[in-house]
Design an enzyme around this catalytic site. Structure first.
Site, PDB file in Angstrom:
ATOM      1  N   HIS A 164       7.840 -26.951  -1.164  1.00 48.99           N
ATOM      2  CA  HIS A 164       7.192 -28.083  -1.837  1.00 48.99           C
ATOM      3  C   HIS A 164       6.012 -27.622  -2.689  1.00 48.99           C
ATOM      4  O   HIS A 164       5.181 -28.426  -3.089  1.00 48.99           O
ATOM      5  CB  HIS A 164       6.768 -29.126  -0.801  1.00 48.99           C
TER       6      HIS A 164
ATOM      7  N   GLU B 182       0.823  -1.208   0.000  1.00 49.87           N
ATOM      8  CA  GLU B 182       0.000   0.000   0.000  1.00 49.87           C
ATOM      9  C   GLU B 182       0.858   1.261   0.000  1.00 49.87           C
ATOM     10  O   GLU B 182       0.420   2.316  -0.434  1.00 49.87           O
ATOM     11  CB  GLU B 182      -0.919  -0.013   1.237  1.00 49.87           C
TER      12      GLU B 182
ATOM     13  N   LYS C 196     -13.925   0.692  -4.049  1.00 50.56           N
ATOM     14  CA  LYS C 196     -15.005   1.129  -3.158  1.00 50.56           C
ATOM     15  C   LYS C 196     -16.048   1.916  -3.928  1.00 50.56           C
ATOM     16  O   LYS C 196     -17.255   1.676  -3.798  1.00 50.56           O
ATOM     17  CB  LYS C 196     -14.442   2.044  -2.051  1.00 50.56           C
TER      18      LYS C 196
HETATM   19  O1  PA5 Z   1      -3.385   1.500   5.865  1.00 49.36           O
HETATM   20  C1  PA5 Z   1      -4.499   1.957   5.701  1.00 49.36           C
HETATM   21  O2  PA5 Z   1      -4.757   3.155   5.897  1.00 49.36           O
HETATM   22  C2  PA5 Z   1      -5.658   1.067   5.292  1.00 49.36           C
HETATM   23  O3  PA5 Z   1      -5.268  -0.213   5.034  1.00 49.36           O
HETATM   24  C3  PA5 Z   1      -6.701   1.052   6.386  1.00 49.36           C
HETATM   25  O4  PA5 Z   1      -6.116   0.582   7.563  1.00 49.36           O
HETATM   26  C4  PA5 Z   1      -7.898   0.186   6.019  1.00 49.36           C
HETATM   27  O5  PA5 Z   1      -8.411   0.582   4.780  1.00 49.36           O
HETATM   28  C5  PA5 Z   1      -8.985   0.303   7.081  1.00 49.36           C
HETATM   29  O6  PA5 Z   1      -9.409   1.617   7.199  1.00 49.36           O
HETATM   30  P1  PA5 Z   1     -10.231   2.101   8.460  1.00 49.36           P
HETATM   31  O7  PA5 Z   1      -9.396   1.895   9.676  1.00 49.36           O
HETATM   32  O8  PA5 Z   1     -10.482   3.558   8.187  1.00 49.36           O
HETATM   33  O9  PA5 Z   1     -11.504   1.297   8.535  1.00 49.36           O
END
Ligand code: PA5
Length: 445
Positions: free
Chosen positions: A303, A282, A417
């Protein structure tokens, strides 16, 4: 100074090592930028000094008290969250809990998918259990945890009544914004704040990670102490070996190695790998760039994927995490008949066989053209894990800056989303609904 983590490059070809060393000035510039609070995403640098802040804050004690309160007369703690709001806690709990030891309370994670089958199964499992909920969402609006929370909040209220349920729910969320904050205040839940300047995947040392970890019966102080030791060691001046990892990642990427395989030899580290993948994936996968972070658990995956790593396309390198002392002393026994031919191993620790498997694999992969960087962690305990996870966060930030991306945002996550909301006909998405439905019809023709 002896650090809990040692970066071992003996399996890296010398040419690649020189390429990485040539990137040190860029990594050091990134280090200055990060620690001086400059550059893209500077508003999300809160995690850098967080371990030392956390150690001194009253929140440590409150988290311990909350976990005691939630766990009293409770069979199951339900942790509801997705991405950075669950992976860190799950990684640490799985890494540190004794394998196969019965746990009271059990800690289960939900709200990280939209599988009706899974959610229904958990609902049935909880029907005759006493449970409490820690719902975690920074934005407070993420669909997956919101759906799960609605379902399990209702179940809890049916079981114990609305008032008692409110005592068994803790919300970890933004200080001011989001539907979860509003709901928590309306219903009178205890709350923890996710600081504005700490993004989800950098939040494991906040209440996001610490409350579930404490609920699992694990000590949180050594974890934060380890992270704080890393925070200090990685400020200034930095032992230059620690620049190698962010530098090598960029050097490998520039040389056409587009995949980084995170390798571990302990099944308990499977979710550390998942956490690591989210952190790097990310943070760096944007603007058409970034190493693809993948993971394997050896010797199991030798394996299955081992064949590919040995002889498949040469577009990968491995980052191997070795635990020098796991705490296990189990040895292989002698057998009078030796019908399985294993007596040559009699008296040896299984961990030593595992270490030999690792060395053998690294040599074979080097011969096959898949080089590996070795990260040696002295022990598998909370302190060392705190050190390691902080080191990964720091390396990820530096690596991303050198790559030329903002390692603290995740604009790409919105694409699915928005489409999902449009297809589900969420109010406000009408125009996109029409366009997407037309596109789907076109695909079906
Ligand atoms: O690293 C990030 O910001 C994302 O992976 C969030 O943790 C994830 O999308 C969850 O978001 P939220 O905590 O707002 O529900």
């Amino acid at each position: 100074m002896i650090h809990p983590l040692h970066i071992d490059t003996h399996s890296i070809p010398s040419g690649m090592l020189s390429e990485a060393q040539a990137l040190f000035p860029a990594v050091m510039t990134a280090h200055r930028q990060l620690h001086e609070g400059r550059g893209p995403g500077a508003e999300y640098h809160g995690w850098l000094n967080w371990p030392s802040t956390m150690l001194e804050s009253m929140d440590m004690r409150r988290i311990m008290a909350t976990s005691k309160r939630l766990c009293r007369d409770t069979d199951v703690i339900l942790v509801i969250g997705i991405g950075g709001s669950y992976l860190g806690a799950k990684a640490i709990i799985e890494a540190l809990r004794e394998p196969y030891a019965p746990a009271t309370p059990e800690v289960h994670f939900i709200g990280h998918h939209l599988s009706g089958r899974e959610i229904e199964g958990l609902k049935a499992y909880l029907r005759d259990k006493r449970f409490a909920i820690n719902v975690i969402s920074k934005s407070g609006t993420t669909t997956e945890p919101a759906v799960a929370f609605r379902i399990f909040k209702t179940l809890l209220e049916e079981q114990v009544g609305k008032e008692a349920a409110a005592q068994r729910i803790v919300a970890t969320t933004d200080a001011h914004r989001g539907a979860l904050r509003e709901l928590a205040e309306r219903e009178g839940y205890e709350t923890y704040v996710i600081p504005d300047d700490i993004g989800g995947r950098y939040s494991v040392f906040t209440a996001v990670g610490l409350l579930p970890i404490a609920c699992a019966g694990l000590e949180i102080a050594p974890l934060i102490t380890g992270a704080e030791a890393a925070e200090k060691a990685l400020k200034n001046p930095v032992d230059r070996q620690f620049y190698l990892y962010p530098a090598l990642r960029n050097a490998f990427y520039a040389a056409g190695r587009k995949i980084e395989l995170f390798v571990h030899y302990e099944p308990a580290l499977g979710f550390v790998a998942e956490w690591w993948k989210q952190l790097f994936g990310e943070s760096e996968g944007k603007a058409g760039k970034g190493l693809f972070p993948a993971s394997v658990g050896y010797t199991t995956d030798l394996h299955s994927l081992g064949q590919y790593v040995q002889e498949g396309e040469r577009h990968l390198f491995e980052t191997v995490l070795a635990i020098e002392e796991t705490g296990s002393t189990l040895r292989i026994e002698n057998d009078a008949l030796d019908s399985d031919g294993l007596n040559y191993l009699a008296g040896r620790r299984i961990d030593s066989v595992n270490a030999h498997a690792m060395q053998a694999t690294m040599l074979a992969h080097a011969d096959g053209g898949a080089p590996s960087l070795l990260l040696r962690l002295k022990h598998l305990d909370a302190y060392h894990l705190g050190w390691l996870l902080y080191y990964f966060q720091w390396s990820c930030a530096l690596s991303g800056i050198v790559l030329g991306v903002n390692p603290f945002d995740q604009p790409g996550v919105e694409a699915y989303k928005n489409n999902m909301f449009a297809l589900l006909e969420k109010p406000g998405h009408e125009a996109a609904t029409k366009t997407l439905k037309k596109r789907l019809e076109g695909l079906q023709k």
